[in-house]
Design a protein around this motif. Structure first.
Motif, PDB file in Angstrom:
ATOM      1  N   LEU A 184      10.232   0.513  -8.169  1.00  0.00           N
ATOM      2  CA  LEU A 184       9.544  -0.578  -7.494  1.00  0.00           C
ATOM      3  C   LEU A 184      10.376  -1.844  -7.689  1.00  0.00           C
ATOM      4  O   LEU A 184      10.780  -2.156  -8.812  1.00  0.00           O
ATOM      5  N   ALA A 185      10.643  -2.559  -6.596  1.00  0.00           N
ATOM      6  CA  ALA A 185      11.401  -3.815  -6.654  1.00  0.00           C
ATOM      7  C   ALA A 185      10.490  -4.955  -6.247  1.00  0.00           C
ATOM      8  O   ALA A 185       9.679  -4.819  -5.320  1.00  0.00           O
ATOM      9  N   THR A 186      10.612  -6.087  -6.924  1.00  0.00           N
ATOM     10  CA  THR A 186       9.801  -7.264  -6.635  1.00  0.00           C
ATOM     11  C   THR A 186      10.699  -8.490  -6.512  1.00  0.00           C
ATOM     12  O   THR A 186      11.694  -8.620  -7.239  1.00  0.00           O
ATOM     13  N   ALA A 187      10.357  -9.380  -5.573  1.00  0.00           N
ATOM     14  CA  ALA A 187      11.082 -10.637  -5.367  1.00  0.00           C
ATOM     15  C   ALA A 187      10.135 -11.782  -5.659  1.00  0.00           C
ATOM     16  O   ALA A 187       8.961 -11.740  -5.287  1.00  0.00           O
ATOM     17  N   SER A 188      10.657 -12.834  -6.286  1.00  0.00           N
ATOM     18  CA  SER A 188       9.766 -13.858  -6.819  1.00  0.00           C
ATOM     19  C   SER A 188      10.262 -15.268  -6.540  1.00  0.00           C
ATOM     20  O   SER A 188      11.416 -15.492  -6.145  1.00  0.00           O
TER      21      SER A 188
ATOM     22  N   VAL B  52       8.566   3.073 -12.263  1.00  0.00           N
ATOM     23  CA  VAL B  52       7.118   3.269 -12.219  1.00  0.00           C
ATOM     24  C   VAL B  52       6.726   4.735 -12.021  1.00  0.00           C
ATOM     25  O   VAL B  52       5.546   5.083 -12.164  1.00  0.00           O
ATOM     26  N   GLY B  53       7.694   5.591 -11.677  1.00  0.00           N
ATOM     27  CA  GLY B  53       7.349   6.991 -11.418  1.00  0.00           C
ATOM     28  C   GLY B  53       6.546   7.124 -10.134  1.00  0.00           C
ATOM     29  O   GLY B  53       6.723   6.371  -9.167  1.00  0.00           O
ATOM     30  N   ASP B  54       5.612   8.077 -10.137  1.00  0.00           N
ATOM     31  CA  ASP B  54       4.752   8.307  -8.974  1.00  0.00           C
ATOM     32  C   ASP B  54       3.536   7.395  -9.084  1.00  0.00           C
ATOM     33  O   ASP B  54       2.609   7.646  -9.866  1.00  0.00           O
TER      34      ASP B  54
ATOM     35  N   LEU C 241      10.208   2.835  -3.747  1.00  0.00           N
ATOM     36  CA  LEU C 241      11.052   3.967  -3.378  1.00  0.00           C
ATOM     37  C   LEU C 241      10.494   5.208  -4.057  1.00  0.00           C
ATOM     38  O   LEU C 241      10.655   5.399  -5.268  1.00  0.00           O
ATOM     39  N   GLU C 242       9.809   6.029  -3.263  1.00  0.00           N
ATOM     40  CA  GLU C 242       9.091   7.174  -3.836  1.00  0.00           C
ATOM     41  C   GLU C 242      10.031   8.207  -4.430  1.00  0.00           C
ATOM     42  O   GLU C 242       9.734   8.808  -5.472  1.00  0.00           O
TER      43      GLU C 242
ATOM     44  N   LEU D 125       0.845  -1.188   0.000  1.00  0.00           N
ATOM     45  CA  LEU D 125       0.000   0.000   0.000  1.00  0.00           C
ATOM     46  C   LEU D 125       0.882   1.241   0.000  1.00  0.00           C
ATOM     47  O   LEU D 125       1.840   1.332   0.781  1.00  0.00           O
ATOM     48  N   ILE D 126       0.536   2.195  -0.858  1.00  0.00           N
ATOM     49  CA  ILE D 126       1.349   3.405  -1.049  1.00  0.00           C
ATOM     50  C   ILE D 126       0.431   4.614  -0.954  1.00  0.00           C
ATOM     51  O   ILE D 126      -0.687   4.604  -1.503  1.00  0.00           O
ATOM     52  N   GLY D 127       0.898   5.675  -0.271  1.00  0.00           N
ATOM     53  CA  GLY D 127       0.126   6.901  -0.179  1.00  0.00           C
ATOM     54  C   GLY D 127      -0.027   7.378   1.251  1.00  0.00           C
ATOM     55  O   GLY D 127       0.120   6.592   2.201  1.00  0.00           O
TER      56      GLY D 127
END
Length: 1061
Positions: A172-176, A186-188, A166-167, A114-116
């Motif tokens: 955006l980093a993802t682990a899989s 991804v920007g904002d 990281l705003e 969640l972001i914001g």
């Protein structure tokens, strides 16, 4: 010290914490923390001052309708990301849901973020089970109506387990599950309709990646391979943190200002690591560029004189010095006598004491002062080859040089310096003689402090103790025995060896045929390493070497080259792992330094100081040098010691130690309601990771402290047994402490016996220290190999496992106890421990069950005429129980043991006194308890979840009846018998009768149930749920009237449960 807070989420597991950000950024004294896990959520307000945490307030436990993947603070409220792609806005003060918005794609999630800062700009990034990222905005739709995803991002070929945003940089980093980490531009994300671009695909893990965190300059990932990697944003690996054991690292946290990374693993350990960045010095290997037109010859040997001076000798007999600060080569001397064969060793000390020694194949030894090589001293010691050189230093007072020649003769030279410091004196003090062997020369030496002894290791693998000043003894010895001349023949030189002083103590072939590589003295103990992959701890008692403990290094590291003590009191191991030189820490289970040198067969040298470590070796005609600042340490802190890296298979309580107020814990750290002295339970656990841990469990704090870990087994540890519990100073010693003997057994039919001594130590967190001494060991395949007629016998299967152990203490004086082992090949085997556990002998066996034996248990019976009988009960996979009377197995002429038909095999144990079909399938738990009437309660638990309880009566033959030729055996009869068919929903793996009226059982169904006994069939009293999956064993014991009972449950973890009647 952190105060322990119990039961935050009840029966839910805690999966995460979220600290509410303060507008002022002030979190120095208190904070609001959202604690969540599974479907539970609780808000806790904590404060801290003077290094102690305190709980100020806590909310109620709120239960959600779905799994909680993420919690995010929004202006005093919290937003929750739920397991089927919905978002809930929750009021933590009132405890009510303000709004719930689902997504149109109601798939199962594997992660969410969640972001914001407000509800209007809240963004949900969900990792769907379809391996996609779904980005959607809960505030975009009307109330309670589903919202369609704004973007679907594909790229991973496995489930996404973690993500981090990281705003400041719009990353955006993802682990899989696909073992990779991806970086997305991804920007904002708070603005809908943005463009998502994959800018990095990082492969560095060898298994699934569980966690990822993005910082301003780093990306941090951790996974199932127990490695935490630090990446640049461009995908370059900057650091690799290794040390956790087991099935991976599950949690990571990072502190941006302090550049800290904290990891928590499946081994229950917590570690803090420092981010060092790209400029960390000493991470590579450099060539020193020896080859030159002005330097003739080829390098033959290299050594280090401290951490900044290097010496090398060529096949022309030239000795060169390289200063690491000036970075240039300088020729010290040239001697043609040393051109074909030359040994080179620098004196020990921070900077080599400015001395080095050279030896050749004609018996010449040259001692060279590095600062004034023209003052070198030559000695002719032998009429043949010098096989080895070693130095021995006692502080800065005494320096010896030992040189091995033909026939096992070792010349001991005393080195001293003139008052001006410009000259040295070399005098031969004495000569020693090594025991006869094929390769008869010493490999290493050191002074034993305190005491006038030299400890040496030789090429045969033996450790020897010599007097350092033999002239003070009354009469010389030759070859270790008075009047015996030492004949040569050990090196192919022929001729007789000169008389010399023999060793006063020898541990022959301690390290096998490859030889001893180093000896070190520290803290009154002697530590030795060898090329058998093991290191020993020894001590000298009465002028004799005594082994204390044998430990294995990390898996695959069979060539141990040395051992160093570091500033924190722990030790590190030097050795070769395949083609790499490794500095390995047994305490943290990690490789501190790794150098790809090609192996240990070439000339090499290692030096360490508090400032730096250096490793030099020869390769391609040049000197290669690895140098790292910081010594043999790693910039990390172990916040909590790990217990086991794999499933814990067995647990056994040893006893309880009462610490006085001077060793007690602080009142702020006590459990609520705890009073009186600090009671500490000592517990031993064994694991699939081949280690045994000795744990201290204080009743006041509820924590667990690992006192020591024992790594002698080559396979999993399945069972432990304890006997002979006492105090270090005897029964009248008022000081807190404990001694005990322990037997452990497991895979590969391997059994070990060792003793432990626990003493008080205020410097440790547990206020206790544990000392371990290895006494003996036994393996069935090695026992078969030692038989003279083994070609006539069936070879023992090396894959036999010991499933359970029981100690049977008999009344015969001068003999130790019997150890009964349940074996996977269908046998019950009896071992005899003699000489206080130093001899472990296979005595007898029986194949009565003819199938895998799962449990054995021993108990004693006191008859009315004060006869003491020892019984053994065994249980197998067919649900049957068998009882044997072992009271007379060691008596002369006893019929309890029958001679084997084949020579060399152990005795056969006779028929059991009683057999009983208690269950329809395997018996996984077994226990007995005597009653006031002189009978015995026997309880068993099965794989079908059933319990079986019966009362056993023992009839002991009178002494007058047993005087004939036929030996009368005890008779066992079942008086009462009860069954509980569906006591548990799965295997009953733990069972303990606490009193004639109380029994406790544990099962894989994760329920701990207490039963009332004594009134017919066992009746249910109480039950609780524990969190340990696949529980394998349980032990339970009374603590005190105030504390009730404690239960230790082990499986995929360890849990201690306190129960009050």
């Amino acid at each position: 010290m952190m105060k322990r807070v119990q039961n935050l989420l009840g029966h839910y597991l805690i999966h995460g914490f979220r600290v509410r950000p303060e507008p002022s950024g002030d979190l120095d004294s208190e904070a609001m923390v959202a604690v969540f896990g599974s479907k539970g959520l609780r808000i806790v307000k904590v404060g801290w001052a003077q290094g102690h945490f305190r709980e100020l307030w806590r909310s109620g436990l709120w239960n959600m309708s779905d799994w909680i993947w993420d919690v995010h603070w929004l202006e005093g409220n919290v937003a929750l990301a739920l397991g089927h792609n919905s978002v809930v806005l929750y009021d933590p003060v009132v405890g009510s849901i303000l709004q719930e918005v689902p997504c149109t794609d109601r798939c199962t999630l594997s992660s969410a973020c969640l972001i914001g800062d407000t509800w209007k700009e809240l963004t949900m990034v969900a990792g769907a089970i379809s391996n996609q990222l779904l980005v959607w905005y809960p505030a975009a739709g009307s109330t309670d109506k589903p919202v369609a995803p704004d973007q679907r991002v594909s790229g991973h070929v496995g489930v996404i387990f973690s993500m981090s945003y990281l705003e400041s940089k719009g990353l955006l980093a993802t682990a899989s599950e696909d073992r990779s980490v991806r970086i997305w531009k991804v920007g904002d994300l708070r603005v809908p309709g943005g463009r998502v671009q994959n800018i990095g695909h990082c492969f560095g893990h060898s298994a699934r990646v569980w966690q990822v965190r993005l910082l301003e300059n780093y990306l941090i990932s951790a996974g199932e391979d127990c490695v935490c990697l630090v990446w640049s944003h461009e995908g370059e690996i900057l650091q690799a943190f290794r040390g956790h054991q087991g099935r991976g690292i599950r949690a990571i946290a990072a502190h941006k200002q302090q550049a800290w990374v904290i990891t928590g693993g499946d081994d229950s350990g917590i570690r803090l690591w420092h981010l060092l960045g790209r400029g960390y010095p000493g991470s590579g290997v450099s060539a020193l560029c020896f080859k030159s037109r002005t330097r003739a010859g080829t390098l033959k040997a290299v050594t280090l004189a401290g951490s900044w001076r290097l010496l090398a000798v060529t096949d022309k007999g030239a000795l060169y010095l390289y200063d690491l600060e000036v970075k240039c080569w300088e020729q010290l001397l040239e001697d043609k006598r040393f051109q074909s064969y030359c040994l080179l060793e620098a004196a020990p000390g921070p900077e080599g004491l400015g001395l080095c020694a050279m030896a050749n194949g004609e018996g010449h030894v040259k001692v060279v002062p590095i600062n004034s090589p023209t003052a070198a001293v030559d000695q002719t010691l032998f009429q043949g080859k010098v096989y080895s050189l070693s130095w021995a230093l006692r502080g800065y007072e005494e320096l010896l040089l030992l040189a091995s020649g033909p026939g096992g003769v070792v010349a001991c030279l005393e080195i001293s310096a003139a008052p001006s410091g410009k000259a040295i004196f070399v005098n031969e003090r004495c000569r020693y003689l090594l025991p006869p062997s094929k390769q008869r020369w010493h490999t290493c030496s050191t002074f034993l402090s305190p005491g006038d002894f030299l400890v040496c290791g030789d090429r045969r693998g033996s450790v020897l103790l010599f007097p350092s000043r033999p002239g003070l003894l009354k009469a010389p010895v030759v070859g270790g025995k008075a009047g015996v001349s030492g004949t040569g023949g050990g090196n192919g030189e022929g001729g007789n060896a000169s008389p010399g002083w023999g060793p006063v103590s020898v541990l022959p072939s301690l390290h096998g045929k490859q030889g001893v590589t180093s000896v070190t003295c520290h803290g009154g103990y002697v530590y030795t390493t060898g090329r058998d992959g093991a290191y020993y701890q020894l001590f000298v008692l009465g002028g004799q070497l005594q082994p204390v403990l044998r430990q294995k290094s990390c898996r695959g590291m069979n060539w141990l080259a040395g051992l160093r003590m570091v500033t924190d009191g722990s030790l590190v191991i030097l050795g070769f792992h395949a083609n790499e030189f490794v500095v390995w820490s047994p305490r943290s289970h990690e490789k501190l330094h790794i150098v790809n040198c090609g192996g240990g067969h070439r000339s090499w040298a290692f030096s360490d100081t508090e400032a730096a470590v250096a490793f030099a070796y020869l390769k391609d005609g040049d000197v290669m040098l690895y140098r790292a600042l910081g010594g043999c340490t790693r910039p990390h802190v172990i916040l909590r010691e790990g217990l086991h890296g794999r499933e814990i298979t067995c647990v056994k309580r040893v006893g309880t130690i009462t610490l006085g107020s001077e060793f007690g814990v602080q009142r702020d750290n006590l459990e609520p309601g705890s009073k009186g002295p600090s009671l500490t339970d000592i517990v031993i656990t064994g694991s699939e990771d081949t280690t045994i841990c000795v744990l201290a469990l204080p009743t006041a704090t509820g924590s667990a402290h690992a006192l020591t870990a024992i790594c002698n087994h080559i396979s999993s540890v399945r069972a432990v047994a304890v006997w002979g519990v006492g105090t270090p100073g005897g029964p009248e010693d008022p000081r807190p402490g404990m001694t005990a003997h322990v037997v452990s057994a497991g895979g590969r039919a391997e059994m070990h016996c060792f003793s432990i001594m626990i003493t008080q130590d205020p410097s440790t967190p547990s206020r206790l220290a544990c000392h371990v001494m290895h006494l003996s060991s036994h393996r069935l395949d090695e026992y078969w190999d030692r038989q003279r007629h083994r070609h006539r016998m069936v070879k023992v299967d090396p894959e036999i496992r010991y499933m359970s152990l029981a100690v049977c203490e008999l009344d015969q004086s001068g003999l130790g106890p019997l150890v009964a082992a349940a074996c996977s090949d269908g046998a019950v085997r009896l071992f005899l421990l003699q000489d206080s556990g130093r001899r472990l002998q296979l005595l007898a066996e029986t194949f009565h069950h003819k199938r895998c034996v799962l449990r054995v248990h021993s108990f004693t019976h006191e008859s009315s005429n004060r006869q003491r009988r020892v019984f053994l009960c065994s249980a197998a996979t067919d649900g049957s129980l068998a009882f044997w009377d072992l009271s007379t197995v060691l008596d002369h002429g006893s019929t309890a043991l029958e001679p084997s038909a084949d020579r060399g095999l152990p005795y056969r144990l006779g028929d059991p006194c009683l057999t009983l079909q208690a269950h329809s399938c395997g018996v996984n738990s077994l226990h007995t308890l005597p009653t006031r009437e002189g009978h015995h309660l026997v309880a068993s638990g099965s794989e079908d979840g059933s319990l079986h309880v019966f009362v056993l009566m023992v009839e002991v033959p009178e002494l007058e009846e047993a005087t004939g030729e036929v030996e009368l055996r005890s008779q066992l009869h079942v008086l009462e018998e009860y069954s509980v068919p569906c006591a548990h929903a799965a295997h009953v793996t733990g069972l303990k009768i606490l009193s004639p009226s109380l029994m406790v059982s544990a099962s894989i169904d994760q329920r701990l149930i207490f039963w009332r006994l004594g009134h017919g069939e066992p009746t249910f009293m109480n039950s609780t749920v524990y969190h340990v999956p696949d529980v394998a064993d349980m032990d339970c014991w009374p603590v005190s009237p105030e504390f009730g009972h404690r239960c230790a449950l082990v499986g995929q973890g360890l849990e201690i449960y306190n129960w009050y009647d």
